[in-house]
Design a protein around this motif. Sequence first.
Motif, PDB file in Angstrom:
ATOM      1  N   ASP A  13      37.257  23.807  15.094  1.00 41.40           N
ATOM      2  CA  ASP A  13      37.368  23.603  16.537  1.00 41.40           C
ATOM      3  C   ASP A  13      37.532  22.111  16.788  1.00 41.40           C
ATOM      4  N   GLY A  14      37.437  21.671  18.041  1.00 42.32           N
ATOM      5  CA  GLY A  14      37.527  20.247  18.330  1.00 42.32           C
ATOM      6  C   GLY A  14      38.524  19.936  19.425  1.00 42.32           C
ATOM      7  N   ILE A  15      39.057  18.739  19.407  1.00 36.66           N
ATOM      8  CA  ILE A  15      40.006  18.299  20.424  1.00 36.66           C
ATOM      9  C   ILE A  15      41.074  17.391  19.810  1.00 36.66           C
ATOM     10  N   ILE A  16      42.179  17.281  20.531  1.00 37.63           N
ATOM     11  CA  ILE A  16      43.186  16.270  20.221  1.00 37.63           C
ATOM     12  C   ILE A  16      43.087  15.210  21.309  1.00 37.63           C
ATOM     13  N   GLU A  17      42.768  13.995  20.908  1.00 42.18           N
ATOM     14  CA  GLU A  17      42.565  12.885  21.855  1.00 42.18           C
ATOM     15  C   GLU A  17      43.762  11.953  21.809  1.00 42.18           C
ATOM     16  N   SER A  18      44.078  11.367  22.955  1.00 44.19           N
ATOM     17  CA  SER A  18      45.165  10.394  23.017  1.00 44.19           C
ATOM     18  C   SER A  18      44.635   9.067  23.550  1.00 44.19           C
ATOM     19  N   TYR A  19      45.262   8.007  23.140  1.00 41.92           N
ATOM     20  CA  TYR A  19      44.933   6.684  23.672  1.00 41.92           C
ATOM     21  C   TYR A  19      46.223   5.889  23.802  1.00 41.92           C
ATOM     22  N   ILE A  36      51.336   0.561  22.543  1.00 40.60           N
ATOM     23  CA  ILE A  36      50.721   1.225  21.392  1.00 40.60           C
ATOM     24  C   ILE A  36      50.114   2.535  21.863  1.00 40.60           C
ATOM     25  N   GLY A  37      50.407   3.616  21.145  1.00 38.26           N
ATOM     26  CA  GLY A  37      49.840   4.924  21.484  1.00 38.26           C
ATOM     27  C   GLY A  37      49.317   5.629  20.248  1.00 38.26           C
ATOM     28  N   VAL A  38      48.264   6.427  20.433  1.00 40.85           N
ATOM     29  CA  VAL A  38      47.643   7.138  19.302  1.00 40.85           C
ATOM     30  C   VAL A  38      47.321   8.568  19.704  1.00 40.85           C
ATOM     31  N   LEU A  39      47.567   9.498  18.794  1.00 38.51           N
ATOM     32  CA  LEU A  39      47.080  10.872  18.899  1.00 38.51           C
ATOM     33  C   LEU A  39      46.188  11.117  17.688  1.00 38.51           C
ATOM     34  N   LYS A  60      37.590   9.328  21.537  1.00 40.86           N
ATOM     35  CA  LYS A  60      38.231   8.195  22.208  1.00 40.86           C
ATOM     36  C   LYS A  60      38.039   6.908  21.400  1.00 40.86           C
ATOM     37  N   ASP A  61      36.823   6.703  20.884  1.00 41.95           N
ATOM     38  CA  ASP A  61      36.552   5.505  20.082  1.00 41.95           C
ATOM     39  C   ASP A  61      37.392   5.488  18.808  1.00 41.95           C
ATOM     40  N   VAL A  62      37.551   6.650  18.185  1.00 41.48           N
ATOM     41  CA  VAL A  62      38.351   6.731  16.957  1.00 41.48           C
ATOM     42  C   VAL A  62      39.812   6.428  17.264  1.00 41.48           C
ATOM     43  N   ALA A  63      40.313   6.959  18.384  1.00 41.78           N
ATOM     44  CA  ALA A  63      41.701   6.697  18.771  1.00 41.78           C
ATOM     45  C   ALA A  63      41.922   5.206  19.030  1.00 41.78           C
ATOM     46  N   GLU A  82      42.429  -7.090  23.505  1.00 38.28           N
ATOM     47  CA  GLU A  82      42.570  -6.325  24.743  1.00 38.28           C
ATOM     48  C   GLU A  82      41.947  -4.949  24.622  1.00 38.28           C
ATOM     49  N   ILE A  83      42.108  -4.329  23.439  1.00 41.31           N
ATOM     50  CA  ILE A  83      41.525  -3.002  23.209  1.00 41.31           C
ATOM     51  C   ILE A  83      40.012  -3.064  23.332  1.00 41.31           C
ATOM     52  N   LEU A  84      39.391  -4.109  22.787  1.00 36.69           N
ATOM     53  CA  LEU A  84      37.940  -4.246  22.807  1.00 36.69           C
ATOM     54  C   LEU A  84      37.401  -4.450  24.231  1.00 36.69           C
ATOM     55  N   LYS A  85      38.251  -4.863  25.136  1.00 35.41           N
ATOM     56  CA  LYS A  85      37.829  -5.050  26.515  1.00 35.41           C
ATOM     57  C   LYS A  85      37.744  -3.748  27.290  1.00 35.41           C
ATOM     58  N   GLN A  86      38.336  -2.676  26.696  1.00 36.58           N
ATOM     59  CA  GLN A  86      38.395  -1.391  27.409  1.00 36.58           C
ATOM     60  C   GLN A  86      36.998  -0.820  27.619  1.00 36.58           C
TER      61      GLN A  86
END
Length: 219
Positions: A60-66, A73-76, A97-100, A215-219
Amino acid sequence: MPIQISAQHVKQLREKTGAGMMDCKKALQASEGDIEIAVENLRKKGLASADKKSSRIATDGIIESYIHAGARIGVLVELNCETDFVARRSEFQKLAKDVAMQIAACESVSHVSLTDIPKNIIDAETRIESSKEDLKNKPQEIKDKIVIGRVEKNLKTKSLMNQRFIRNQDISIEELVKQHIALLGENIRIRRFQKFVLGEGLEKKNNDFSSEVAEILKQ
């Protein structure tokens, strides 16, 4: 300087708690070899028994996007757990979300773990390191050890699980996942991911990747 801990003591603590080998070693060093204190510390951190759960099936689980600010830059990422109940938990979704975000911040990461890296990449890294100029005059035995160490170091830069967590440099992504296994009581697994970088593969000017990470760390 950390005290020396024997392999037997590490094995004994692992058998008591089910925690990972490195987690056990660190706990014993922090407790100056006292196993009972080490057990208590591992339980406080939620690491005891996490490894035991990691062998259970997680489908089970989820697919997360960032998508990073500026849409460059985009991540799935697919994060698995055992039940839909845990998949809906806010802690699980925050982990995804953190992993993405971690994947977006790590330029060289291309695989989930070291065991996922194909043999052809390992062979290529070995060939490159073996032909380095500074190794030419070294005895073969020493040369082989140096090559193994360098290849391992290079491969770790490609492994997501070996990265230091961008929000807490004291732990790795592997340790972050283990903490959530202990917290949520189910096996959790990063199954796969895909990163998209705008214009990747096309000829373009160099960008300041370090500023992107900031910039990512500021999120």
